[in-house]
Design a protein around this motif. Structure first.
Motif, PDB file in Angstrom:
ATOM      1  N   PRO A  60      21.591  83.057  70.869  1.00  0.00           N
ATOM      2  CA  PRO A  60      22.229  84.002  69.942  1.00  0.00           C
ATOM      3  C   PRO A  60      23.407  83.390  69.186  1.00  0.00           C
ATOM      4  N   THR A  61      24.137  82.480  69.803  1.00  0.00           N
ATOM      5  CA  THR A  61      25.302  81.906  69.131  1.00  0.00           C
ATOM      6  C   THR A  61      24.906  81.014  67.962  1.00  0.00           C
ATOM      7  N   LYS A  62      23.673  80.548  67.972  1.00  0.00           N
ATOM      8  CA  LYS A  62      23.233  79.659  66.896  1.00  0.00           C
ATOM      9  C   LYS A  62      22.768  80.432  65.662  1.00  0.00           C
ATOM     10  N   LEU A  63      22.610  81.749  65.858  1.00  0.00           N
ATOM     11  CA  LEU A  63      21.985  82.535  64.780  1.00  0.00           C
ATOM     12  C   LEU A  63      22.680  82.416  63.423  1.00  0.00           C
ATOM     13  N   PRO A  64      24.002  82.532  63.358  1.00  0.00           N
ATOM     14  CA  PRO A  64      24.639  82.445  62.033  1.00  0.00           C
ATOM     15  C   PRO A  64      24.344  81.128  61.315  1.00  0.00           C
ATOM     16  N   SER A  65      24.317  80.035  62.081  1.00  0.00           N
ATOM     17  CA  SER A  65      24.058  78.763  61.406  1.00  0.00           C
ATOM     18  C   SER A  65      22.594  78.664  60.964  1.00  0.00           C
ATOM     19  N   ILE A  66      21.703  79.345  61.702  1.00  0.00           N
ATOM     20  CA  ILE A  66      20.303  79.418  61.256  1.00  0.00           C
ATOM     21  C   ILE A  66      20.238  80.170  59.923  1.00  0.00           C
ATOM     22  N   MET A  67      21.060  81.220  59.835  1.00  0.00           N
ATOM     23  CA  MET A  67      21.133  81.972  58.584  1.00  0.00           C
ATOM     24  C   MET A  67      21.578  81.060  57.440  1.00  0.00           C
ATOM     25  N   ALA A  68      22.547  80.220  57.719  1.00  0.00           N
ATOM     26  CA  ALA A  68      23.047  79.294  56.700  1.00  0.00           C
ATOM     27  C   ALA A  68      21.942  78.326  56.288  1.00  0.00           C
ATOM     28  N   LEU A  69      21.241  77.824  57.282  1.00  0.00           N
ATOM     29  CA  LEU A  69      20.151  76.892  57.014  1.00  0.00           C
ATOM     30  C   LEU A  69      19.069  77.580  56.180  1.00  0.00           C
ATOM     31  N   GLY A  70      18.764  78.823  56.589  1.00  0.00           N
ATOM     32  CA  GLY A  70      17.759  79.603  55.861  1.00  0.00           C
ATOM     33  C   GLY A  70      18.162  79.780  54.409  1.00  0.00           C
ATOM     34  N   THR A  71      19.449  79.999  54.176  1.00  0.00           N
ATOM     35  CA  THR A  71      19.943  80.178  52.812  1.00  0.00           C
ATOM     36  C   THR A  71      19.700  78.922  51.971  1.00  0.00           C
ATOM     37  N   ILE A  72      20.005  77.783  52.584  1.00  0.00           N
ATOM     38  CA  ILE A  72      19.791  76.524  51.856  1.00  0.00           C
ATOM     39  C   ILE A  72      18.307  76.342  51.534  1.00  0.00           C
ATOM     40  N   LEU A  73      17.461  76.596  52.531  1.00  0.00           N
ATOM     41  CA  LEU A  73      16.015  76.432  52.329  1.00  0.00           C
ATOM     42  C   LEU A  73      15.499  77.384  51.255  1.00  0.00           C
ATOM     43  N   LEU A  74      16.018  78.601  51.276  1.00  0.00           N
ATOM     44  CA  LEU A  74      15.610  79.598  50.299  1.00  0.00           C
ATOM     45  C   LEU A  74      15.909  79.108  48.886  1.00  0.00           C
ATOM     46  N   ALA A  75      17.144  78.639  48.697  1.00  0.00           N
ATOM     47  CA  ALA A  75      17.553  78.155  47.377  1.00  0.00           C
ATOM     48  C   ALA A  75      16.656  76.999  46.946  1.00  0.00           C
ATOM     49  N   LEU A  76      16.390  76.098  47.904  1.00  0.00           N
ATOM     50  CA  LEU A  76      15.591  74.912  47.603  1.00  0.00           C
ATOM     51  C   LEU A  76      14.166  75.297  47.201  1.00  0.00           C
ATOM     52  N   THR A  77      13.572  76.228  47.958  1.00  0.00           N
ATOM     53  CA  THR A  77      12.199  76.647  47.700  1.00  0.00           C
ATOM     54  C   THR A  77      12.077  77.307  46.329  1.00  0.00           C
ATOM     55  N   VAL A  78      13.005  78.200  46.054  1.00  0.00           N
ATOM     56  CA  VAL A  78      12.974  78.879  44.752  1.00  0.00           C
ATOM     57  C   VAL A  78      13.090  77.855  43.626  1.00  0.00           C
ATOM     58  N   ALA A  79      13.997  76.901  43.800  1.00  0.00           N
ATOM     59  CA  ALA A  79      14.184  75.881  42.764  1.00  0.00           C
ATOM     60  C   ALA A  79      12.894  75.095  42.553  1.00  0.00           C
ATOM     61  N   LEU A  80      12.245  74.717  43.667  1.00  0.00           N
ATOM     62  CA  LEU A  80      11.014  73.933  43.565  1.00  0.00           C
ATOM     63  C   LEU A  80       9.908  74.723  42.869  1.00  0.00           C
ATOM     64  N   LEU A  81       9.782  75.995  43.238  1.00  0.00           N
ATOM     65  CA  LEU A  81       8.707  76.792  42.651  1.00  0.00           C
ATOM     66  C   LEU A  81       8.939  77.014  41.156  1.00  0.00           C
ATOM     67  N   ILE A  82      10.189  77.185  40.768  1.00  0.00           N
ATOM     68  CA  ILE A  82      10.494  77.335  39.339  1.00  0.00           C
ATOM     69  C   ILE A  82      10.106  76.052  38.601  1.00  0.00           C
ATOM     70  N   LEU A  83      10.441  74.926  39.224  1.00  0.00           N
ATOM     71  CA  LEU A  83      10.104  73.638  38.628  1.00  0.00           C
ATOM     72  C   LEU A  83       8.584  73.492  38.481  1.00  0.00           C
ATOM     73  N   ALA A  84       7.862  73.896  39.543  1.00  0.00           N
ATOM     74  CA  ALA A  84       6.403  73.796  39.527  1.00  0.00           C
ATOM     75  C   ALA A  84       5.816  74.654  38.408  1.00  0.00           C
ATOM     76  N   GLU A  85       6.355  75.853  38.268  1.00  0.00           N
ATOM     77  CA  GLU A  85       5.867  76.757  37.239  1.00  0.00           C
ATOM     78  C   GLU A  85       6.155  76.189  35.840  1.00  0.00           C
ATOM     79  N   PHE A  86       7.323  75.547  35.711  1.00  0.00           N
ATOM     80  CA  PHE A  86       7.674  74.934  34.438  1.00  0.00           C
ATOM     81  C   PHE A  86       6.635  73.880  34.043  1.00  0.00           C
ATOM     82  N   PHE A  87       6.252  73.047  35.006  1.00  0.00           N
ATOM     83  CA  PHE A  87       5.273  72.006  34.694  1.00  0.00           C
ATOM     84  C   PHE A  87       3.892  72.590  34.450  1.00  0.00           C
TER      85      PHE A  87
END
Ligand SMILES: Nc1ncnc2c1ncn2[C@@H]1O[C@H](COP(=O)(O)OP(=O)(O)OP(=O)(O)O)[C@@H](O)[C@H]1O
Ligand SMILES: [Mg+2]
Lengths: 370, 275
Positions: free
Chosen positions: B229-256
């Protein structure tokens, strides 16, 4: 005989009994023809007769099912398109959209590893040849249809092929540009002296541009001749109706001698023609039908010089084209009207439908075919 | 009229509820990633970037990221290369059993991943192969290749076949034609395929979980941390980074993908109405 004909030039392409099957469909049924060096040769025929199929086999994109293709005295069996002395101008032009105009034109030269300066000079020369000097740096996808066509031509000519193959290269252009390109293409061909083989279904285009034309139907060559010969002496009814306009009249031979054949022609009466006017090997009793071109008949008006023979008929319809008038005339003793074209020279009256026309013709304008 | 309006209203409600269910959990990720409390619950207690700092110092996480990168990049490259050849073959040739073969190749698209994972695991064990990141790559390639084929097929469909013939006619070899004409013309599709397969592989869990050995990929690492349970907030942080990265990649893919479509449109316009 036209001076453009080169009857003594050597053969550059020899087609011998070429057939092509696509599954159950026989697209080509034995094509035999010789194409001469330096001539402008056309394959003319209706859609689906096998023109493209034949051209693609000469280019090396397809192999004949049977028969042989010889180019410049070399049998082409087993030689792929990239090793043949032919270059193609595609119907879609196939200009590489990611390259500049210069890179498109120099595409094939790149393989030859020329010194840079020489490469540049050759590309510029090729572009100038097709009136696109200075267009080199332009992106290919910004060109107009006519310019694409020129680039495709320059890209083929720069390879200095023995034969340039063109598949309906003008069909994408509008009428005005097409007329202009027909003349330019013809001039270009004369100046470079390379054999051109043009595929077209436009008989007018073939007549204007070609030294010789092969008329194809259903995978076969029906007639191979100069434009003039094709027009004046079509070998059969199919060719006759495909090239220009032809009036068909029932006819039969009543008498024949060593030198002449007497014909009884519907609406026109008794006509003697020389025996040499018959297609090779045709017997007089085989004659069923003859033809007359619209411009070989004249609508006589009062005071005009008379004609060798005159028949009468009723004007059914008049189509006024400015320089010409096309009449539909129902000749006495004939159900279907014939077409007669008249040049609208100064002071010539245009007849109205319902009026009676006196139609003059010369007996030597009668064409006999199978 | 009123009836129609009522329908419209219900449709609107449905749409809103749907969107909330779909995206509310996703929105919670960044909210709790910046919340200073260790417990994932409202009300929020304060703003902090501490959890991102924790990520920076966790060695096991760095290893997992590195492993994931290795797997995802390999998967993207391999499945795109395979997809390129398959799409080219389907676009240009007809061969016996074409439909059947393509159906089999595209099957993983609709097969549950758990089945693929278990089936592969059994086969690998039977073959006596040891599990590693490469067995994960194998599984991911199986799943990603159909996506790659789908993306690249549309790129090839827009390619005028006479482009390749023209190149060949001008003396170029088959390979040279591929390099100088085909590949540049389908390039936007290739980039789009690389991005999509990379993204799929990066967040894939089930296959990675079943087929990996001692080295774990990022999603598997995250899963393993959920137990504390103590690790949960940092997992949230990691999830946030991954979310941003995924969205960025998909936008890039759609652009191409769109760029490839316009290029295709341009090609199509050159052949339109000629045939
Ligand atoms: N790859 C192929 N597979 C099957 N049949 C084909 C193939 N290519 C051509 N054909 C058939 O062969 C015949 C001749 O086709 P071809 O394209 O040579 O005609 P064409 O004279 O060029 O016609 P068009 O003026 O319409 O271009 C047609 O009946 C066509 O359907
Ligand atoms: Mg054709």
């Amino acid at each position: 005989m036209l001076d453009t004909e080169k009857p003594h030039a050597r053969t550059i392409i020899e087609l011998d009994g070429v057939t092509k099957n696509f599954g159950a469909v026989q697209a080509l049924k034995g094509i035999t023809a010789n194409i001469r060096e330096g001539e402008f040769f056309s394959l003319l025929g209706p859609s689906g007769c096998g023109k493209t199929t034949l051209l693609r086999m000469i280019a090396g994109f397809d192999d004949p099912t049977t028969g042989t293709i010889t180019i410049d005295n070399k049998a082409m069996a087993g030689i792929a398109a990239n090793h043949r002395p032919t270059n193609m101008v595609f119907q879609s032009y196939a200009i590489f959209p990611h390259l500049s105009v210069a890179d498109n034109v120099g595409y094939g030269l790149k393989k030859r590893r020329l010194p840079k300066a020489e490469y540049k000079r050759e590309v510029e020369q090729a572009l100038e040849m097709v009136d696109l000097g200075g267009y080199g740096p332009r992106a290919a996808h910004t060109l107009s249809g006519g310019q694409r066509q020129r680039v495709a031509l320059a890209r083929a000519l720069i390879m200095k092929p023995k034969v340039v193959l063109l598949d309906e290269p003008l069909s994408a252009l509008d009428k005005k540009l097409r007329d202009q390109m027909q003349l330019e293409l013809r001039q270009l061909q004369r100046s470079v002296g390379i054999t051109f083989i043009l595929v077209t279904h436009d008989q007018e285009e073939a007549l204007i541009m070609s030294d010789r034309i092969a008329v194809m139907f259903d995978g076969q060559i029906e007639q191979l001749a100069t434009p003039e010969e094709l027009y004046r002496r079509p070998v059969n009814q199919r060719v006759a109706s495909f090239i220009g306009v032809m009036n068909f009249l029932e006819a039969r031979a009543t008498k024949s001698s060593e030198t002449h054949v007497s014909l009884d022609v519907q609406a026109l009466g008794k006509i003697d023609i020389p025996r040499a006017g018959l297609p090779d090997g045709m017997k007089p009793e085989e004659i069923h039908r003859v033809g007359v071109r619209p411009e070989m008949m004249t609508i006589l008006i009062d005071g005009a010089p008379s004609a060798e023979r005159i028949v009468e008929g009723e004007v059914v319809e008049t189509s006024y084209y400015g320089d010409m008038t096309y009449y539909s005339v129902r000749l006495n003793g004939l159900e279907a009207p014939v077409t007669i074209s008249m040049r609208n020279t100064a002071g010539r009256a245009v007849l109205r439908p319902g009026e009676t026309a006196r139609v003059g013709f010369a007996t030597d304008s009668i064409i006999v075919f199978r | 009229m009123s009836n129609r309006r009522k329908n419209l209203n219900w449709l609107n409600v449905y749409a809103v509820v749907y969107m909330v269910f779909l995206y509310a959990p996703v929105v919670l990720l960044p909210i709790f990633a910046f919340n200073s409390a260790t417990i994932i619950a409202f009300p929020l207690s304060g703003f902090t970037t501490e959890w991102f700092g924790v990520l920076w110092t966790t060695q096991a996480l760095h290893d997992a990221v590195w492993n994931s990168m290795l797997v995802s990049v390999s998967t993207a490259v391999i499945s795109t290369v395979l997809g390129l050849f398959a799409a080219r073959a389907v676009a240009r040739y007809t061969f016996p059993f074409q439909r059947g073969i393509m159906g089999l190749v595209m099957l993983p698209l609709v097969l549950p991943e758990i089945i693929i994972a278990v089936a592969l695991l059994i086969v690998l064990i039977q073959l006596g192969l040891s599990l590693s990141l490469w067995t994960v790559v194998l599984g991911h390639v199986l799943v990603c290749t159909p996506f790659s084929i789908a993306v690249l097929s549309s790129a090839f469909r827009g390619l005028d076949p006479s482009m390749e013939e023209a190149s060949f006619d001008l003396g170029e070899t088959h390979w040279g034609t591929f390099r100088r004409v085909t590949f540049p013309l389908v390039m936007p599709g290739v980039i789009s395929s690389l991005l999509i397969t990379f993204t799929i592989s990066l967040d894939e869990f089930i296959i990675a979980f079943f087929l990996t050995g001692t080295e774990v990929t990022l999603p598997v690492y995250i899963w393993s941390q959920m137990r504390f349970p103590t690790k949960l907030p940092s997992i949230m942080a990691l999830g946030t980074i991954l979310l941003a990265l995924t969205v960025a990649l998909l936008i890039l893919a759609e652009f191409f993908r769109r760029r490839s479509a316009t290029r295709r449109g341009l090609d199509a316009s050159t052949t339109e109405g000629l045939i």
